[in-house]
Design a protein around this motif. Sequence first.
Motif, short mmCIF file in Angstrom:
data_model
loop_
_atom_site.label_atom_id
_atom_site.label_comp_id
_atom_site.label_asym_id
_atom_site.label_seq_id
_atom_site.Cartn_x
_atom_site.Cartn_y
_atom_site.Cartn_z
N GLY A 99 8.60 -2.55 4.11
CA GLY A 99 7.30 -2.73 4.76
C GLY A 99 7.07 -4.17 5.16
N GLN A 100 6.20 -4.34 6.12
CA GLN A 100 5.71 -5.66 6.50
C GLN A 100 4.20 -5.55 6.53
OE1 GLN A 100 7.75 -7.94 9.50
NE2 GLN A 100 5.80 -8.63 10.35
N THR A 101 3.54 -6.38 5.74
CA THR A 101 2.10 -6.28 5.56
C THR A 101 1.44 -7.63 5.81
OG1 THR A 101 2.44 -4.58 3.86
CG2 THR A 101 0.28 -5.65 3.91
N SER A 102 0.32 -7.58 6.52
CA SER A 102 -0.54 -8.76 6.70
C SER A 102 -1.88 -8.47 6.04
CB SER A 102 -0.77 -9.05 8.18
OG SER A 102 0.44 -9.40 8.80
N VAL A 103 -2.34 -9.40 5.21
CA VAL A 103 -3.63 -9.28 4.55
C VAL A 103 -4.47 -10.48 4.95
CG1 VAL A 103 -4.85 -9.19 2.34
CG2 VAL A 103 -2.66 -8.02 2.59
N SER A 104 -5.66 -10.20 5.44
CA SER A 104 -6.62 -11.25 5.80
C SER A 104 -7.81 -11.14 4.86
CB SER A 104 -7.07 -11.06 7.25
OG SER A 104 -8.04 -12.00 7.60
N VAL A 105 -8.10 -12.21 4.14
CA VAL A 105 -9.17 -12.21 3.14
C VAL A 105 -10.47 -12.65 3.81
CG1 VAL A 105 -9.97 -13.18 0.96
CG2 VAL A 105 -7.53 -12.71 1.31
N ILE B 145 0.83 -1.20 0.00
CA ILE B 145 0.00 0.00 0.00
C ILE B 145 0.87 1.26 0.00
CG2 ILE B 145 -1.73 1.30 1.34
CD1 ILE B 145 -2.84 -1.23 0.03
N ARG B 146 1.95 1.26 0.78
CA ARG B 146 2.79 2.46 0.96
C ARG B 146 3.92 2.61 -0.05
NH1 ARG B 146 1.86 5.54 5.68
NH2 ARG B 146 3.49 6.83 4.80
N HIS B 147 4.20 1.64 -0.87
CA HIS B 147 5.26 1.74 -1.88
C HIS B 147 4.70 1.33 -3.24
CE1 HIS B 147 7.46 1.26 1.96
NE2 HIS B 147 8.32 2.09 1.40
N PRO B 148 3.63 2.01 -3.70
CA PRO B 148 2.97 1.59 -4.94
C PRO B 148 3.86 1.76 -6.17
CG PRO B 148 2.15 3.73 -4.26
CD PRO B 148 3.05 3.23 -3.15
N GLY B 149 3.73 0.82 -7.09
CA GLY B 149 4.45 0.92 -8.36
C GLY B 149 5.92 0.55 -8.30
N GLN B 150 6.46 0.29 -7.13
CA GLN B 150 7.86 -0.07 -7.01
C GLN B 150 8.01 -1.59 -7.04
OE1 GLN B 150 10.11 2.00 -3.94
NE2 GLN B 150 8.44 3.47 -3.76
N PHE C 84 5.74 4.29 9.30
CA PHE C 84 4.29 4.23 9.14
C PHE C 84 3.77 2.97 9.82
CE2 PHE C 84 5.89 2.05 5.38
CZ PHE C 84 5.08 0.93 5.29
N ASN C 85 2.53 3.02 10.25
CA ASN C 85 1.85 1.89 10.86
C ASN C 85 0.36 2.12 10.63
OD1 ASN C 85 0.85 -0.19 12.38
ND2 ASN C 85 1.96 0.35 14.25
N THR D 76 -0.26 -2.82 7.91
CA THR D 76 1.06 -2.61 7.32
C THR D 76 1.87 -1.64 8.15
OG1 THR D 76 2.20 -2.06 5.25
CG2 THR D 76 0.22 -0.80 5.73
N GLN D 77 3.16 -1.88 8.20
CA GLN D 77 4.07 -1.00 8.92
C GLN D 77 5.43 -1.04 8.26
OE1 GLN D 77 4.25 -2.49 12.90
NE2 GLN D 77 5.37 -4.32 12.33
N GLY D 78 6.23 -0.01 8.50
CA GLY D 78 7.57 0.02 7.92
C GLY D 78 8.10 1.42 7.85
N ILE D 79 8.96 1.65 6.84
CA ILE D 79 9.59 2.94 6.60
C ILE D 79 9.32 3.33 5.15
CG2 ILE D 79 11.78 4.22 6.50
CD1 ILE D 79 11.09 3.40 9.34
N ASP D 80 8.86 4.55 4.95
CA ASP D 80 8.59 5.06 3.60
C ASP D 80 9.23 6.44 3.50
OD1 ASP D 80 7.65 5.61 1.08
OD2 ASP D 80 5.55 5.77 1.65
N GLY D 81 10.24 6.57 2.63
CA GLY D 81 10.91 7.85 2.47
C GLY D 81 11.56 8.37 3.74
#
Length: 134
Positions: free
Chosen positions: A96-102, A65-70, A121-122, A112-117
């Motif tokens: 980033g570290q992301t968990s998706v539950s369907v 979600i936080r690093h789109p297109g990369q 973020f969390n 999602t959490q991590g570092i962007d620029g």
Amino acid sequence: MRRFHRIKPILTGAAAIFLLATPSVAQAPAAIAGVQSGSWELRDLGRSGARSQICVRNPARLLQIRHPGQMCPRRVLSEDGRSVTVRYECTGSGWGQTSVSVETPRLVRISTQGIDGGSPFNSSYEARRVGECS
């Protein structure tokens, strides 16, 4: 030079096997493979319900979600039939570290959490398919 012509088919075959066995960065883990493509509304569960929309052509988009297109290499940390957790690294811009539950093919929960620029973020989202991409 003559010996190279004998081993060239072997090297070509080995390279093809390696490429076919290596998962694509854009390939979606099995847990989210059934998620429908289209326009998705993200409702931020931590910021008084702020909403945004993204176009999901491949379910793997929901993992970044936080690093789109990369094109960020990722590794699956855990996966079961209805959820997946991945960690990805984007050279020069963060991770980033992301968990998706369907819940259904049209409703997922994302954490999602991590570092962007350089900034942390969390975030947690409820994502719902709302139509086709425009």
